[in-house]
Design an enzyme around this catalytic site. Structure first.
Site, mmCIF file in Angstrom:
data_model
loop_
_atom_site.group_PDB
_atom_site.id
_atom_site.type_symbol
_atom_site.label_atom_id
_atom_site.label_comp_id
_atom_site.label_asym_id
_atom_site.label_seq_id
_atom_site.Cartn_x
_atom_site.Cartn_y
_atom_site.Cartn_z
ATOM 1 N N ILE A 629 -9.490 6.952 -20.796
ATOM 2 C CA ILE A 629 -10.715 7.026 -19.998
ATOM 3 C C ILE A 629 -10.484 6.726 -18.519
ATOM 4 O O ILE A 629 -11.377 6.892 -17.711
ATOM 5 C CB ILE A 629 -11.850 6.123 -20.547
ATOM 6 C CG1 ILE A 629 -11.348 4.724 -20.891
ATOM 7 C CG2 ILE A 629 -12.587 6.766 -21.668
ATOM 8 C CD1 ILE A 629 -12.451 3.798 -21.408
ATOM 9 N N GLY A 630 -9.364 6.265 -18.160
ATOM 10 C CA GLY A 630 -9.133 5.996 -16.739
ATOM 11 C C GLY A 630 -7.715 5.527 -16.491
ATOM 12 O O GLY A 630 -7.037 5.057 -17.403
ATOM 13 N N GLN A 633 -3.489 1.695 -10.935
ATOM 14 C CA GLN A 633 -2.133 1.608 -10.412
ATOM 15 C C GLN A 633 -1.179 1.037 -11.456
ATOM 16 O O GLN A 633 -0.007 1.345 -11.472
ATOM 17 C CB GLN A 633 -2.198 0.670 -9.212
ATOM 18 C CG GLN A 633 -1.202 0.926 -8.152
ATOM 19 C CD GLN A 633 -1.405 -0.101 -7.046
ATOM 20 O OE1 GLN A 633 -2.535 -0.497 -6.728
ATOM 21 N NE2 GLN A 633 -0.312 -0.553 -6.470
ATOM 22 N N ASP A 748 -9.709 -8.926 -5.814
ATOM 23 C CA ASP A 748 -9.699 -7.458 -5.792
ATOM 24 C C ASP A 748 -11.082 -6.902 -6.136
ATOM 25 O O ASP A 748 -11.221 -6.027 -7.003
ATOM 26 C CB ASP A 748 -8.634 -6.929 -6.763
ATOM 27 C CG ASP A 748 -8.275 -5.476 -6.478
ATOM 28 O OD1 ASP A 748 -8.595 -5.001 -5.362
ATOM 29 O OD2 ASP A 748 -7.695 -4.818 -7.354
#
Ligand SMILES: Nc1ncnc2c1ncn2[C@@H]1O[C@H](COP(=O)(O)OP(=O)(O)OP(=O)(O)O)[C@@H](O)[C@H]1O
Length: 892
Positions: A629-630, A633, A748
């Site tokens: 699904i994704g 990095q 992040d």
């Protein structure tokens, strides 16, 4: 299937092998910590010992050999069971008084007697006389004088049998009375992991059987499998493996009557076992299948005993074995993982303490120096200023004495001896006068210093004590806190409660006497004087007249000043040496903190990741991927089938390329896993290591979490209403606030790390850079546009998340994912950072709400201390959100 038994054993041994490796690495890490760093001082020696002991115990448990341990109500029952297990009549069913029997795998069928430790006894066995299928009864039977304990002969049977592959061993302990059981088992079977079967061939257990089971239960605190065996169970077993169509009518009849008889037997035994509390009333042998499969799901360390009829042995026995072995691995891996996380927690706390010590010690030193200086100055001032007051006190006291000479002398005559020389009388009267004088002066001094004790010495004392406590080797004779005590007590001796017991009073008296001796006085001669009252009066009056109050006061004051000054100098030198010591020590502490952060904590985190992942794997298995699904990095995120009660479920698979990445990932995993459940955080539910990934050369770590619908990046791109976006902004703030409250910094915060559920409520995810403040090393991490300028300098704190939120809020207000125009012009991140450092920020779009713009401007302030606290940001956002709702209601 019984032929699956070796597979279960192989599975167990494989996991023991992994555990063994992790234990060894843990032990070597511990040695490294103890010998190289000696941070036991911080971790505490006692806990050190507890961990080492726990590890040693685990190391011993891992080495236990799994085997099938067969008990039963009679040799007949045991023989029936073993024969079903091996599918052949290997043991005679009509025999008794057996020796210890071991059946194991070997390339050729053989039988011999050993002494347990594999020393073969040369004995002529009946089986050696010719071909055998069933072990001859004589070989099994124990001789009358054969010992059950030392040098107990054991009959070792070697068979080339599939069930016995992978080191599957069957052990049948010798027949003995329940009372002998404990000793017999202790001698014969050390360091084993038994899968215990209790074979029953009768309708009921006898009293002797019950006593035996009770004794066995105290020896082995693990579940037993009770198996009810019909007398013709061998036939049954054979028949049950055949299809009913292939049976003749008479065979069918036999089967039917067999079934009826064994059902009755089963029912009786089941009721008795329930009554004795050995099995659960819910446990129905017919439902064993269902129950056992359920157990494989709720596998914990508290398995129940089981019960089954011989009919189910073929299918279910290996399931029972699997559950026992699984729960054992789970228990061992769980203990190990607990040790790792306890250690890791201690490391982090230790790093916190160290960081605090490094930060606070120089401040404490400055504080102590400052307060001491003020104390010194105040005391010197008091000493000067009080000269006049002391003079007045001396004067009035002398006056008082003069007008009450009679009283003084009365006091003297009540205490003095009658027969004394005039010299002694003179001295004694002087003493009396001086005592009165010093008492009045000391009273006054105590009063003025008493309040100093409150205002200065309390905090100073505590501050110095903590500095000195932290200083492992104090140099020099006088400590700074002793010097401070001297400063105060040398001048006024404030620690004494009653002025009359003052040591300073005595010094003071001595001093006065010395002074007096320098004055010319008529009573200082040795001439013979009559000690009558008149003479005594004269002594007092002369003494008082010769005393100069102002001189006396000056002397006292000077004396105090001298003491204060010299103690102040001692303090300064003690402080210098303390400072030297501490600064050396702090350097060492910083080295240790770095070692913990860079080396020891990551090492333990990696071990913790391995042990916890092993627990998860044993408990829940490998997650089954549905689709990707994704991609980020560092890994690929996939949806997967429900795993460990998580539905819908996703996992991120990360393949750390080297040790540094492994360690980083392990630390991330640890922090994330320890974060308690919070509605605004995507909780990491578990992890599994796929060692076979990449052909075994580069294992992948699967981090398993709840599956969300999409990320905020996707949400904004597809369009979200203003109210929804504001609600998301509040959710994000709640998430960050929660992390900060746990001492963690996300580092992040960005659109892709905000995930949305099907109601567009947000949760924070990706804790790859999430770290406790104390463990931060100043590494440059994050996503360029969201990075606060100070991140590049390496010195930053949790306010970097506030900055990143400011940028995120810009996108939320913009309602799209296009880069701010001010940022779009840069060719690379260095250019971007340079401009950000110079104050370039995203532009204010024409449709921005004023309050929102103000808020983002405050959040991305260049100076971290100018950024607002999140406790301030949240209510601001909530107000903006309320206004947005009101406005939309008015519009409609
Ligand atoms: N729990 C989840 N449920 C649904 N989708 C997810 C989940 N976690 C991540 N994703 C999706 O997978 C994508 C990749 O996630 P991942 O955390 O690997 O990378 P990233 O955060 O985009 O970037 P990076 O980790 O490199 O900074 C995310 O952008 C998100 O869309």
């Amino acid at each position: 299937m019984l032929s699956e038994i070796p597979k279960e054993f192989k599975w167990y041994l494989k996991h023991c092998q992994s555990l063994r490796r992790i234990i060894q690495e843990t032990q070597s890490s511990l040695n490294d910590i103890n010998h190289v760093l000696q941070i036991g001082i911080f971790l505490g020696d006692i806990c050190e010992q507890t961990f080492t002991d726990a590890l040693e115990q685990l190391a011993v448990k891992i080495e236990r050999e799994p085997l099938l341990l067969i008990f039963g109500q009679s040799c007949h029952a045991k023989a029936l069971f073993v024969n079903i297990l091996l599918g052949q009549n290997i043991l005679p069913t009509a025999s008794s008084q057996w020796r210890h029997v071991t059946i194991k795998y070997g390339p050729t069928k053989s039988i011999h007697l050993t002494l347990g430790n594999e020393i073969e006894i040369v004995e002529n066995l009946k089986a050696h006389e010719g071909f055998w299928d069933c072990i001859p009864e004589e070989d099994l039977r124990r001789g009358d004088n054969e010992s059950l304990l030392d040098h107990c002969p054991s009959l070792e049977v070697i068979l080339k049998h599939n069930v016995l592959k992978e080191n599957v061993k069957i052990l049948i302990p010798p027949d003995c009375s329940p009372n002998e059981l404990g000793e017999v088992l202790e001698k014969v079977m050390e360091n084993i992991l038994p899968v215990i079967v209790y074979a029953v061939s009768e309708n009921q257990l006898s009293d002797l059987n019950i006593q035996e089971i009770r004794n066995l239960k105290t020896i082995y605190e693990i579940p037993f499998l009770f198996v009810s065996l019909a007398d013709n169970c061998n036939l049954e077993a054979k028949i049950s493996s055949m299809s009913t169509e292939s049976l003749t009518e008479s065979e069918k009849h036999v089967v039917e009557s067999c079934n009826q008889a064994s059902d009755i037997k089963l029912g009786c035994l089941r009721d008795q076992l329930i009554r004795l509390g050995y099995i659960n009333s819910e446990l129905d042998s017919d439902k064993t299948d269902e129950l056992l499969s359920k157990k494989s799901f709720c596998l914990d360390c508290s398995l129940d005993n089981d019960f089954m009829s011989d009919k189910l042995i073929n299918d279910k026995f290996n399931l029972f074995i699997r559950n026992i072995l699984k729960s054992t691995v789970l228990k061992l891996a769980g203990c190990l993982s607990q040790i790792h996380s306890d250690y890791l927690r201690k490391f982090i706390l230790c790093a916190f303490d160290m960081a605090r010590e490094i930060q606070i010690t120089p401040r404490r030193i400055l504080y102590a120096q400052d307060i001491e200086y003020k104390l010194y100055k105040t005391l010197m001032k008091i000493a000067c200023e009080q000269q006049e007051e002391i003079t007045a006190i001396i004067q009035s006291t002398l006056q008082e004495i003069k007008s009450n000479v009679a009283e003084v002398l009365e006091e003297y005559s009540s205490t003095s001896s009658t027969q004394t020389s005039p010299k002694v009388v003179t001295m004694e009267i002087q003493q009396l006068v001086l005592k009165r004088l010093s008492t009045s002066v000391a009273n006054r001094i105590v009063k003025s210093v008493g309040c100093l004790q409150e205002s200065f010495t309390g905090t100073l004392k505590r501050c110095l004590e903590s500095l000195e406590r932290n200083c492992h080797e104090l140099e020099g004779n006088l400590s700074a806190s002793d010097a401070v005590k001297q400063i105060v007590s040398a001048a006024y001796n404030i620690e004494l409660k009653t002025p009359t017991s003052f040591s300073v009073v005595h010094t003071f008296v001595d001093r006065l006497r010395a002074l007096l001796n320098t004055f010319t006085s008529p009573w200082s001669s040795n001439s013979q004087v009559h000690c009558n009252l008149q003479w005594q009066l004269q002594v007092v009056t002369n003494m008082i007249d010769s005393l100069s109050a102002s001189k006396l006061a000056k002397t006292i004051s000077l004396q105090f000043q001298e003491h204060v000054k010299s103690s102040h100098e001692s303090f300064q030198s003690a402080m210098r040496s303390l400072e030297n010591q501490l600064s050396g020590q702090l350097e060492h502490t910083e080295e240790q903190r770095i070692a913990i952060r860079k080396r020891h904590a990551p090492r333990f985190a990696r071990l913790a990741l391995e042990s916890t992942s092993l627990c998860d794997l044993v408990r829940w298995g490998m997650p089954k991927q549905i689709k990707e699904i994704g991609r980020g990095q560092y890994g690929v995120v996939s949806s997967c089938e429900p795993w460990g009660n998580i539905n819908p479920c996703a996992f991120k698979s990360v393949v750390p390329p080297d040790d540094r990445h492994w360690n980083d990932l392990a630390m991330e995993f640890y922090y994330t896993r320890t974060i308690l459940e919070h509605p605004r955080i995507v909780k990491l539910r578990g992890s599994v290591i796929d060692y076979s990934y990449g052909g075994g050369s580069s294992p992948a770590v699967l981090l398993i979490m709840e599956r969300m619908i999409r990320d905020l990046y996707c949400g904004l791109r597809n369009g979200l209403s203003w109210q929804t976006r504001l609600r998301i902004a509040i959710d994000v703030i709640e998430g960050i606030r929660y992390l900060h409250s746990q001492g963690l910094v996300h580092r992040d915060i960005k659109l892709k790390n905000v995930l949305l559920d099907n109601e567009d409520r947000a949760k924070l995810t990706d804790f790859g850079f999430c770290i406790p403040e104390a463990m931060m090393s100043g590494s440059i991490v994050g996503t360029p546009v969201h990075m606060a300028p100070e991140l590049l300098s390496g010195r930053y704190d949790s306010s970097v998340d506030v900055y990143a939120f400011g940028i995120l809020f810009w996108y939320i207000c913009a309602g799209q994912v296009k880069l701010p125009t001010h940022f779009d012009q840069f060719q690379n991140k260095e250019q971007l950072w340079n401009s950000v450092r110079k104050g370039i920020r995203p532009e204010c779009l024409s449709y921005f709400n004023r309050a929102c713009w103000n808020l983002m401007e405050q959040c991305w302030a260049a100076e971290p201390s100018d950024r607002p606290l999140l406790g301030y940001v949240q209510p601001q956002l909530e107000q903006i959100y309320k206004n947005a709702i009101l406005e939309s209601n008015q519009d409609s």
